[in-house]
Every structure is written in structure tokens, then in C-alpha cells.
Scaffold this motif. Structure first.
Motif, mmCIF file in Angstrom:
data_model
loop_
_atom_site.group_PDB
_atom_site.id
_atom_site.type_symbol
_atom_site.label_atom_id
_atom_site.label_comp_id
_atom_site.label_asym_id
_atom_site.label_seq_id
_atom_site.Cartn_x
_atom_site.Cartn_y
_atom_site.Cartn_z
ATOM 1 N N UNK A 65 3.573 15.957 -17.504
ATOM 2 C CA UNK A 65 4.169 17.300 -17.528
ATOM 3 C C UNK A 65 4.912 17.575 -16.223
ATOM 4 N N UNK A 66 4.291 17.189 -15.113
ATOM 5 C CA UNK A 66 4.936 17.450 -13.821
ATOM 6 C C UNK A 66 5.858 16.313 -13.389
ATOM 7 N N UNK A 67 5.845 15.218 -14.179
ATOM 8 C CA UNK A 67 6.720 14.094 -13.852
ATOM 9 C C UNK A 67 6.309 13.384 -12.565
ATOM 10 N N UNK A 68 5.023 13.306 -12.349
ATOM 11 C CA UNK A 68 4.538 12.618 -11.137
ATOM 12 C C UNK A 68 3.649 11.443 -11.542
ATOM 13 N N UNK A 69 3.402 10.574 -10.552
ATOM 14 C CA UNK A 69 2.546 9.414 -10.834
ATOM 15 C C UNK A 69 1.091 9.792 -10.656
ATOM 16 N N UNK A 127 0.772 12.167 -4.106
ATOM 17 C CA UNK A 127 0.066 12.966 -3.104
ATOM 18 C C UNK A 127 0.122 14.439 -3.490
ATOM 19 N N UNK A 128 -0.776 15.260 -2.974
ATOM 20 C CA UNK A 128 -0.729 16.707 -3.259
ATOM 21 C C UNK A 128 0.638 17.307 -2.919
ATOM 22 N N UNK A 129 1.288 16.795 -1.874
ATOM 23 C CA UNK A 129 2.615 17.312 -1.496
ATOM 24 C C UNK A 129 3.648 17.026 -2.593
ATOM 25 N N UNK A 130 3.594 15.802 -3.093
ATOM 26 C CA UNK A 130 4.534 15.418 -4.157
ATOM 27 C C UNK A 130 4.316 16.264 -5.409
ATOM 28 N N UNK A 189 -0.485 14.895 -21.127
ATOM 29 C CA UNK A 189 -0.906 14.361 -19.842
ATOM 30 C C UNK A 189 -0.298 15.216 -18.725
ATOM 31 N N UNK A 190 -1.145 15.774 -17.894
ATOM 32 C CA UNK A 190 -0.685 16.664 -16.826
ATOM 33 C C UNK A 190 0.252 15.974 -15.839
ATOM 34 N N UNK A 191 0.028 14.707 -15.624
ATOM 35 C CA UNK A 191 0.929 13.985 -14.711
ATOM 36 C C UNK A 191 2.325 13.874 -15.312
ATOM 37 N N UNK A 201 -4.522 22.392 -12.446
ATOM 38 C CA UNK A 201 -5.523 21.334 -12.420
ATOM 39 C C UNK A 201 -5.207 20.323 -11.317
ATOM 40 N N UNK A 202 -3.967 19.863 -11.279
ATOM 41 C CA UNK A 202 -3.642 18.782 -10.349
ATOM 42 C C UNK A 202 -3.565 19.231 -8.890
ATOM 43 N N UNK A 203 -3.440 20.521 -8.658
ATOM 44 C CA UNK A 203 -3.338 20.979 -7.277
ATOM 45 C C UNK A 203 -4.723 21.147 -6.649
ATOM 46 N N UNK A 204 -5.720 21.138 -7.464
ATOM 47 C CA UNK A 204 -7.077 21.246 -6.920
ATOM 48 C C UNK A 204 -7.698 19.856 -6.923
ATOM 49 N N UNK A 205 -8.118 19.408 -5.738
ATOM 50 C CA UNK A 205 -8.617 18.025 -5.652
ATOM 51 C C UNK A 205 -9.838 17.849 -6.542
ATOM 52 N N UNK A 206 -10.644 18.875 -6.594
ATOM 53 C CA UNK A 206 -11.858 18.800 -7.387
ATOM 54 C C UNK A 206 -11.540 18.647 -8.880
ATOM 55 N N UNK A 207 -10.644 19.544 -9.331
ATOM 56 C CA UNK A 207 -10.283 19.529 -10.750
ATOM 57 C C UNK A 207 -9.509 18.272 -11.116
#
Ligand SMILES: [Zn+2]
Ligand SMILES: [Zn+2]
Length: 384
Positions: free
Chosen positions: A8-12, A16-19, A4-6, A52-58
Motif C-alpha cells: 500500500x505504501x510502496x515500500x520494502x 526504515x521508519x524514515x522511508x 499488504x501494508x508494505x 501500523x507500519x509507523x509503530x515499531x511494535x505494531x
């Protein structure tokens, strides 16, 4: 093992894109392969997730469909007509359920990730270090010397001054990697997506290529040639020590940093002196009478002859110290070690009749037993 990409980055999932960006930066720094505690596979995983997560589309697609996609090569070759366009067009994005060509902006990521890799490729393109032996005499090692040496090496091409470009033509950004020097590829495997980056074969990781290759060196910027250089061997150098001549190794690829030249110093032995670091040593043979009565002698040092006073009654093995006539500390030519002179009292092996008579008298005077008949000596010698 679809990660899960979230996670991997330890985010929810609603971060937000900033987080996401903050989390990515932190992790990318932590696991960067150049760091001590770096972890390449973890680093790749983080980058893949961030792409993937930094692109809103992806991200939207990912949220909706999960990880069932394949990323196309970030390699211009497969995408016609893309040459010259940085990012975007020639980057196929990832083929998602048959919809190819999803655009994505990787500028930010690549500046982060590949900054380090470009440095690495610069290091790789650095000219190699060379090592050669250089012979110096005992005195040259003590006092230092200028030497002229000739070596054959890959040296900067004089036609193009190392740029690899034909004079009058330009060096341009590599159309294959767009100046990144790296080709990033993500492959889908049964174990999940594996991202990797390889050195761009078009520009060899330089990110730049000559518009028209130099006719002398074929665009490499270097040529095997002879070079004669002046080297300064510092006073005080010792046998086996290495001298680094910065920048005199082989020239770097297309103007990259040159390597260094290491000279391994071979100091020839001296007949008269031995050396222990900065201390010079020599032996001084004295006759029995000189040692007993004392004398003044001219003694050879590396700085010329000096007068040495031998006190009466000097024993064999006595060491006399002559200050500052030894070897200088490297880099401090005025700070010199001492010369140690070891006295050796030599017993004469051949005596004239008169000498024998005088010595006998001396022995008797001192109450010593000195009479030995010749036959005794002959027997002793025969035994050995
Ligand atoms: Zn050239
Ligand atoms: Zn390239």
C-alpha cells in the motif's frame, strides 16, 4: 482482500521508519480527499497502513502475524477513565489476538491527516450565506444609495460573544476527541479493515467545548435575532445584480466564520429613461416644425435639465449623444456612460382650421398632393 501494508505504501519490507514516513507523506498528499485527484478510500488505506507500519511494535506484530487484528475505536466513550488524556490511554490501539490496549502514538499521523479535516469542519461550521432582495429606484441605482435594512438571522449571542461559554467560564479542549474534532474508527469487515472518521458529536467538530454552556444560547454561540444594518448600494448597480456584504450572513457556530449576505438588487423602472448597461436612453418628441426648422430645447436628464440644440432638418429616429450623462461604472463613479436621446417627430393628429390651411399652403409650395376629402379618412378609419 487483505492488502499488504508494505505494498500500500510502496515500500520494502525492510524499509526504515524514515522511508515509510516519506512514502506515507507523499501518498497522503497525493490522495487526500480535498485534492482534485484525491481518493478517499485509497487515502484511508494509506493511513491504515501507516498506522501500523509507523509503530515499531505494531509493525513487528504485523510482520509476525499478518493482518489478523481489529482496531478498536479511537473513541473515548468505550474506554473508561481516559478523559482528558490526549492519545494513548483512551485509544485502544488494536486488539491483537486478545491482547488489548497496545499503545500507539498517533500524534504525528493525526496532525497530518486531520489538519485538513479540521479545516473542513471549520468550513462546515461557518455561518450560512443569506440572500435577500432589495428595492431601489432607478435614480438610486444610477447614483448609489445608502439603505438601512433589517433582517432576522442567526446572529452572535451577545451574552457570550459567540464563544458559547457562560461569561467567566472557559472554553476547554473536547475530552471526547481531544481537540481533533474527528473520531476515527477502524472496523474489520469481511472485505478488510475499513477506516473512517466522523465528526465528533460532543463538540460538533470544533475540538473545543464550553466548560459551562452560555445560559442565553445554550452553548451554540448564536441566537435567532433581528439585525439592522446599513448597506451601501454602489452607483451603477443594475437590475438583478447581487451585492455581497461580507460577514453579514448568519453567525458561525461558536465563533466560527460568519456567512455572507447577498442582496439581489431590484431596480424599479423609470417612466422617462431606459437603461442598457451604462448607457441611458430617452425619447424626445419633436413637432414637425421644430424638426424642420431646428430649435433649442431644455431636456431633462438624471443630472437636471440641459439645453439641447436641435439642428434644422433633424429626422425622426435621429440619435443625439450627450456625453457622460449616463450610468457610472460600478466602482468608478466618475466614469459614466452616455445619454442617448432619440428624436421622435410627432405628426399632429388634430389640427385647427388655420393650421390645416397653413399646412396645405406648405404642401402646395412644395408641390405635394395634400388634398384628401374627409369622407376618405372616415372610410379608412371604419375599415380598421
Ligand atoms: Zn451565548
Ligand atoms: Zn470533540
Amino acid at each position: 482482500m487483505a492488502t499488504n501494508y508494505y505494498d500500500v505504501l510502496g515500500v520494502k519490507k525492510d524499509s526504515s521508519p524514515e522511508e515509510i514516513k516519506r512514502a506515507y507523506r507523499k501518498l497522503a498528499h497525493q490522495y487526500h480527499p480535498d485534492k482534485d485527484k484525491g481518493n478517499e478510500s485509497k487515502f484511508k488505506e494509506i493511513n491504515e497502513a501507516y498506522q501500523v507500519l509507523s509503530s515499531s511494535e505494531k509493525r513487528q506484530q504485523y510482520d509476525q502475524y499478518g493482518q489478523t487484528f481489529e482496531q478498536a475505536q479511537r473513541n473515548g466513550s468505550g474506554f473508561g477513565g481516559a478523559a482528558g488524556s490526549p492519545f494513548g490511554a483512551d485509544f485502544g490501539g488494536f486488539d491483537f489476538a486478545g491482547q488489548g490496549g497496545v499503545d500507539c502514538d498517533l500524534g504525528d499521523i493525526f496532525s497530518d491527516i486531520f489538519g485538513g479535516q479540521q479545516q473542513r469542519s471549520a468550513r462546515r461550521n461557518r455561518g450560512i450565506d443569506l440572500e435577500m432582495a432589495i428595492n431601489v429606484s432607478f435614480e438610486e441605482a444610477v447614483f448609489g444609495v445608502e439603505k438601512t435594512i433589517t433582517l432576522e438571522k442567526q446572529d452572535t449571542c451577545k451574552t457570550c460573544n459567540g464563544s458559547g461559554a457562560e461569561p467567566g467560564t472557559k472554553v476547554i479542549t473536547c475530552p471526547k476527541c481531544h481537540g481533533q474534532g474527528q473520531i476515527r474508527t477502524t472496523r474489520r469487515t469481511i472485505f478488510g479493515n475499513i477506516a473512517s472518521s466522523t465528526t465528533c458529536d460532543r463538540c460538533d467538530g470544533m475540538g473545543k467545548i464550553p466548560e459551562k454552556p452560555c445560559h442565553t444560547c445554550g452553548g451554540r454561540g448564536v441566537l435567532r435575532q433581528e439585525k439592522t444594518i446599513q448597506v451601501s448600494i454602489p452607483a451603477g448597480i443594475d437590475n438583478g445584480q447581487r451585492i455581497r456584504i461580507t460577514g453579514e450572513g448568519e453567525a458561525g457556530y461558536r465563533g466560527s466564520q460568519p456567512g455572507d449576505l447577498f442582496l439581489v438588487v431590484n431596480v424599479s423602472a423609470s417612466k422617462e429613461f431606459t437603461r442598457d448597461g451604462i448607457t441611458l436612453q430617452k425619447e424626445l418628441p419633436l413637432s414637425f416644425t421644430q424638426a424642420a426648422l431646428g430649435t433649442k430645447l431644455m431636456v431633462k436628464t438624471l443630472d437636471g435639465d440641459i439645453e439641447l440644440k436641435i439642428p434644422a432638418g433633424t429626422q425622426s429616429g435621429t440619435i443625439m449623444r450627450v456625453k457622460s450623462k449616463g450610468v457610472p461604472h460600478v466602482g468608478q463613479p466618475n466614469k459614466r456612460g452616455d445619454l442617448l436621446i432619440t428624436v421622435r417627430v410627432i405628426v399632429p393628429s388634430k389640427l385647427s382650421k388655420k393650421e390645416k390651411e397653413l399646412l396645405k399652403q406648405l404642401g402646395e409650395e412644395r408641390g405635394e398632393t395634400v388634398e384628401v376629402d374627409e369622407g376618405f379618412w372616415k372610410n379608412i378609419k371604419d375599415t380598421f
